[in-house]
Design a protein around this motif. Structure first.
Motif, PDB file in Angstrom:
ATOM      1  N   LEU A 141       4.384  10.346   3.617  1.00 51.54           N
ATOM      2  CA  LEU A 141       4.788   9.008   4.649  1.00 51.54           C
ATOM      3  C   LEU A 141       3.581   8.242   4.908  1.00 51.54           C
ATOM      4  CD1 LEU A 141       7.549  10.862   6.799  1.00 51.54           C
ATOM      5  CD2 LEU A 141       7.930   9.076   4.969  1.00 51.54           C
ATOM      6  N   GLN A 142       2.364   8.982   5.392  1.00 55.76           N
ATOM      7  CA  GLN A 142       1.441   7.799   5.594  1.00 55.76           C
ATOM      8  C   GLN A 142       0.991   7.081   4.378  1.00 55.76           C
ATOM      9  OE1 GLN A 142      -0.194   7.713   8.580  1.00 55.76           O
ATOM     10  NE2 GLN A 142      -1.239   6.001   7.368  1.00 55.76           N
ATOM     11  N   ASN A 143       1.112   7.637   3.017  1.00 59.95           N
ATOM     12  CA  ASN A 143       0.466   6.972   2.059  1.00 59.95           C
ATOM     13  C   ASN A 143       1.556   5.587   1.775  1.00 59.95           C
ATOM     14  OD1 ASN A 143      -1.609   8.477   1.559  1.00 59.95           O
ATOM     15  ND2 ASN A 143      -0.406   9.763   0.049  1.00 59.95           N
ATOM     16  N   ALA A 144       2.748   6.194   2.173  1.00 60.62           N
ATOM     17  CA  ALA A 144       3.936   5.280   1.869  1.00 60.62           C
ATOM     18  C   ALA A 144       3.728   3.865   3.067  1.00 60.62           C
ATOM     19  CB  ALA A 144       5.454   5.687   1.970  1.00 60.62           C
ATOM     20  N   LEU A 145       3.333   4.414   4.069  1.00 59.73           N
ATOM     21  CA  LEU A 145       3.086   3.483   5.255  1.00 59.73           C
ATOM     22  C   LEU A 145       1.827   2.503   5.011  1.00 59.73           C
ATOM     23  CD1 LEU A 145       3.739   2.480   8.013  1.00 59.73           C
ATOM     24  CD2 LEU A 145       2.346   3.993   8.883  1.00 59.73           C
ATOM     25  N   ASP A 146       0.832   3.115   4.181  1.00 54.57           N
ATOM     26  CA  ASP A 146      -0.376   2.283   3.657  1.00 54.57           C
ATOM     27  C   ASP A 146       0.068   1.264   2.781  1.00 54.57           C
ATOM     28  OD1 ASP A 146      -1.949   3.954   5.377  1.00 54.57           O
ATOM     29  OD2 ASP A 146      -2.709   5.047   3.958  1.00 54.57           O
ATOM     30  N   ASP A 147       1.010   1.546   1.850  1.00 54.58           N
ATOM     31  CA  ASP A 147       1.336   0.796   0.897  1.00 54.58           C
ATOM     32  C   ASP A 147       2.224  -0.311   1.469  1.00 54.58           C
ATOM     33  OD1 ASP A 147       0.363   1.910  -1.388  1.00 54.58           O
ATOM     34  OD2 ASP A 147       1.941   3.143  -1.770  1.00 54.58           O
ATOM     35  N   LEU A 148       3.224  -0.015   2.423  1.00 50.01           N
ATOM     36  CA  LEU A 148       3.856  -0.997   3.179  1.00 50.01           C
ATOM     37  C   LEU A 148       3.075  -1.840   3.852  1.00 50.01           C
ATOM     38  CD1 LEU A 148       6.919  -1.489   3.893  1.00 50.01           C
ATOM     39  CD2 LEU A 148       6.762   0.009   5.628  1.00 50.01           C
ATOM     40  N   ASN A 149       2.051  -1.547   4.573  1.00 51.26           N
ATOM     41  CA  ASN A 149       1.212  -2.466   5.418  1.00 51.26           C
ATOM     42  C   ASN A 149       0.513  -3.473   4.376  1.00 51.26           C
ATOM     43  OD1 ASN A 149       1.645  -1.182   7.835  1.00 51.26           O
ATOM     44  ND2 ASN A 149      -0.207   0.185   7.648  1.00 51.26           N
ATOM     45  N   GLN A 150       0.199  -3.055   3.163  1.00 52.71           N
ATOM     46  CA  GLN A 150      -0.400  -3.889   2.164  1.00 52.71           C
ATOM     47  C   GLN A 150       0.387  -4.967   1.752  1.00 52.71           C
ATOM     48  OE1 GLN A 150      -2.302  -1.690  -0.956  1.00 52.71           O
ATOM     49  NE2 GLN A 150      -3.433  -0.379   0.424  1.00 52.71           N
ATOM     50  N   HIS A 151       1.585  -4.343   1.536  1.00 52.15           N
ATOM     51  CA  HIS A 151       2.626  -5.353   0.806  1.00 52.15           C
ATOM     52  C   HIS A 151       3.223  -6.408   2.132  1.00 52.15           C
ATOM     53  CE1 HIS A 151       2.730  -2.543  -2.424  1.00 52.15           C
ATOM     54  NE2 HIS A 151       2.801  -3.437  -3.251  1.00 52.15           N
ATOM     55  N   ALA A 152       3.284  -5.929   3.043  1.00 51.48           N
ATOM     56  CA  ALA A 152       3.738  -6.692   4.257  1.00 51.48           C
ATOM     57  C   ALA A 152       2.776  -7.849   4.431  1.00 51.48           C
ATOM     58  CB  ALA A 152       3.772  -5.747   5.607  1.00 51.48           C
ATOM     59  N   ASP A 153       1.496  -7.665   4.170  1.00 51.27           N
ATOM     60  CA  ASP A 153       0.461  -8.892   4.277  1.00 51.27           C
ATOM     61  C   ASP A 153       0.694  -9.814   3.116  1.00 51.27           C
ATOM     62  OD1 ASP A 153      -0.506  -7.619   6.748  1.00 51.27           O
ATOM     63  OD2 ASP A 153      -2.046  -6.640   5.477  1.00 51.27           O
ATOM     64  N   MET A 154       1.390  -9.477   2.166  1.00 50.02           N
ATOM     65  CA  MET A 154       1.517 -10.201   0.877  1.00 50.02           C
ATOM     66  C   MET A 154       2.727 -11.250   1.022  1.00 50.02           C
ATOM     67  SD  MET A 154       0.773  -7.272  -2.033  1.00 50.02           S
ATOM     68  CE  MET A 154       1.177  -8.385  -3.420  1.00 50.02           C
ATOM     69  N   VAL A 155       3.538 -10.715   1.922  1.00 49.16           N
ATOM     70  CA  VAL A 155       4.665 -11.708   2.287  1.00 49.16           C
ATOM     71  C   VAL A 155       4.115 -12.943   3.262  1.00 49.16           C
ATOM     72  CG1 VAL A 155       6.976 -11.825   3.366  1.00 49.16           C
ATOM     73  CG2 VAL A 155       6.416  -9.865   2.094  1.00 49.16           C
ATOM     74  N   PRO A 156       4.605 -14.341   2.505  1.00 43.56           N
ATOM     75  CA  PRO A 156       4.111 -15.464   3.376  1.00 43.56           C
ATOM     76  C   PRO A 156       4.590 -15.605   4.743  1.00 43.56           C
ATOM     77  CG  PRO A 156       4.957 -15.998   1.211  1.00 43.56           C
ATOM     78  CD  PRO A 156       5.159 -14.500   1.332  1.00 43.56           C
ATOM     79  N   GLY A 157       3.831 -15.581   5.896  1.00 43.13           N
ATOM     80  CA  GLY A 157       4.285 -15.964   7.124  1.00 43.13           C
ATOM     81  C   GLY A 157       4.799 -14.842   7.816  1.00 43.13           C
TER      82      GLY A 157
END
Length: 413
Positions: free
Chosen positions: A160-176
């Motif tokens: 789950l922590q690995n999934a959260l890390d991936d989620l954080n990275q992809h969240a930064d890729m969504v404009p705004g």
């Protein structure tokens, strides 16, 4: 399909899987020993017990104590591996198309939903833990089931922590859009409960990484919580959890307020004054479960203050045994041998020393607690042990004789 999208969609699908129940498994590799002590339902002190000359300790009340030997060949398939195999490829492909065609607002909504699911799964780990530990305290769950739960939760928390890390990275890729620090910190702290040094060591011992890696665990359980302890060389490693000090759905009492920017940090220093004065305090995470660290060369303390209850929910300690003060010392003699027991505060590690009664020279001996063989004394004649709560039998057996003693270990915390 690019790798970033694949990682995010895999995350969404993993988080959509139902949490699996712990299944019974062959317990080869787990040696269980008779429990000592008693389990009562009286509510213990909720704040850490004050100890002179070392760190304070979080109490769990009257607890049963058992010893479990963990090595390779646990004979259980950890659910984390099974969860990864259960990803449906067809659903994965469909989800990819949906994400590729989504607007930034829709992608942000998907990320929020995924984060909520991770948070949900993290809380389910706590629920599983509480159910099995209370069952163990009642005698309805075995030592093997309790240890498998610790390993299962560790592996799922890592995933789950690995999934959260991936989620954080992809969240930064969504404009705004980005996940708030508060959201990330709270979830990371919750997952951090299950990725402790003890559980990491147990995972290594159970996964055949090093066939020589084995641990004797002292497991203490009550209706209010549990403590898992090991001796890792000359380091005492202990983690303690209090279920009734956790209120995840209550408002955060340690939210930053005017003229008190870090109330959780201040509370941690107040509850552990010796560690605070002796170490280097830090406050790396906040919101919900607040993590406070108090570190020095010979001790490492991490406490998780629950924002809802305002109390310590989890306590992790790593202490050098040589730094622990001697709380009491007593000796027994027989067959020309002298056995000395040096106890440290709060039912911490105790040193057993076996010598020749006449010369004072160290004598090689096998040390046992009740029917559980602890190990051999070193060249200096000493062996550190983790004593149980309550009264127990301590034995030192040598080639020339045996010394036995009944130890009144009446400290409960």
């Amino acid at each position: 399909m690019n790798s970033a999208t694949a990682a995010l969609l895999a995350l969404l699908l993993v988080c959509s899987l139902p949490a699996m129940t712990l299944v019974a498994a062959d317990s080869s590799g787990l040696a269980e020993f008779e429990s000592s002590g008693s389990v009562q339902d009286q509510s213990p002190q909720q704040t850490p017990v004050e100890v002179d000359g070392t760190t304070n300790r979080l109490p769990i009340g009257d607890a049963g104590t058992s010893y479990t030997h963990v090595g390779t060949d646990l004979g259980t398939v950890l659910a984390s591996s099974d969860d990864e195999l259960r990803i449906d490829h067809e659903q994965y492909v469909i989800a990819e198309r949906e994400f590729d065609t989504a607007s930034p607002d829709e992608q942000a909504a998907m990320i929020e939903d995924a984060h909520d699911r991770i948070e949900e799964r993290a809380l389910e780990l706590e629920e599983r833990e509480e159910e099995i530990i209370r069952g163990h305290a009642n005698g309805e769950r075995s030592d093997g089931e309790a240890v498998r739960m610790l390993l299962r939760n560790y592996n799922e928390a890592v995933a789950l922590q690995n999934a959260l890390d991936d989620l954080n990275q992809h969240a930064d890729m969504v404009p705004g859009y980005s996940l708030s620090n508060q959201q990330r910190d709270a979830t990371e702290a919750t997952l951090g409960f299950h990725r402790t040094p003890i559980r990491t060591n147990l995972a290594l011992a159970s996964e055949r990484v090093d066939p020589n890696t084995e641990y004797d665990i002292r497991l203490q359980t009550s209706q209010h919580g549990y403590r898992v302890s090991i001796l890792d060389g000359s380091t005492y490693v202990s983690e303690t959890t209090r279920f009734d000090n956790r209120e995840p759905h209550s408002s955060d009492q340690f939210a930053e307020i005017e003229d008190q920017t870090n109330p959780a940090f201040e509370r941690g220093q107040e509850l552990y004054p010796w560690a605070s004065d002796s170490g280097s305090p830090s406050y790396p995470l906040g919101s919900g479960p607040h993590l406070v660290r108090l570190v020095l060369d010979d001790h490492h303390l991490e406490i998780y203050l629950d924002g809802g209850s305002g109390e310590v929910h989890r306590e992790l300690q790593e202490l050098s045994v040589s730094s622990l003060p001697v709380d009491s010392s007593q000796s027994w003699t027989n067959d020309g041998l002298e056995m000395t027991l040096n106890e440290t505060p709060a039912n911490g590690p105790a040193e057993v020393i076996v010598r020749d009664e006449s010369t004072g020279d160290p004598v090689p001996a096998t040390i046992a607690i009740d029917d559980h063989e602890v190990g051999q004394t070193g060249v200096d004649g000493s062996r550190w042990i983790l004593p149980p709560d309550g009264t127990y039998e301590l034995t030192a057996e040598t080639e020339s004789g045996t010394v036995e003693a009944t130890v009144d270990g009446n400290w409960q915390y």
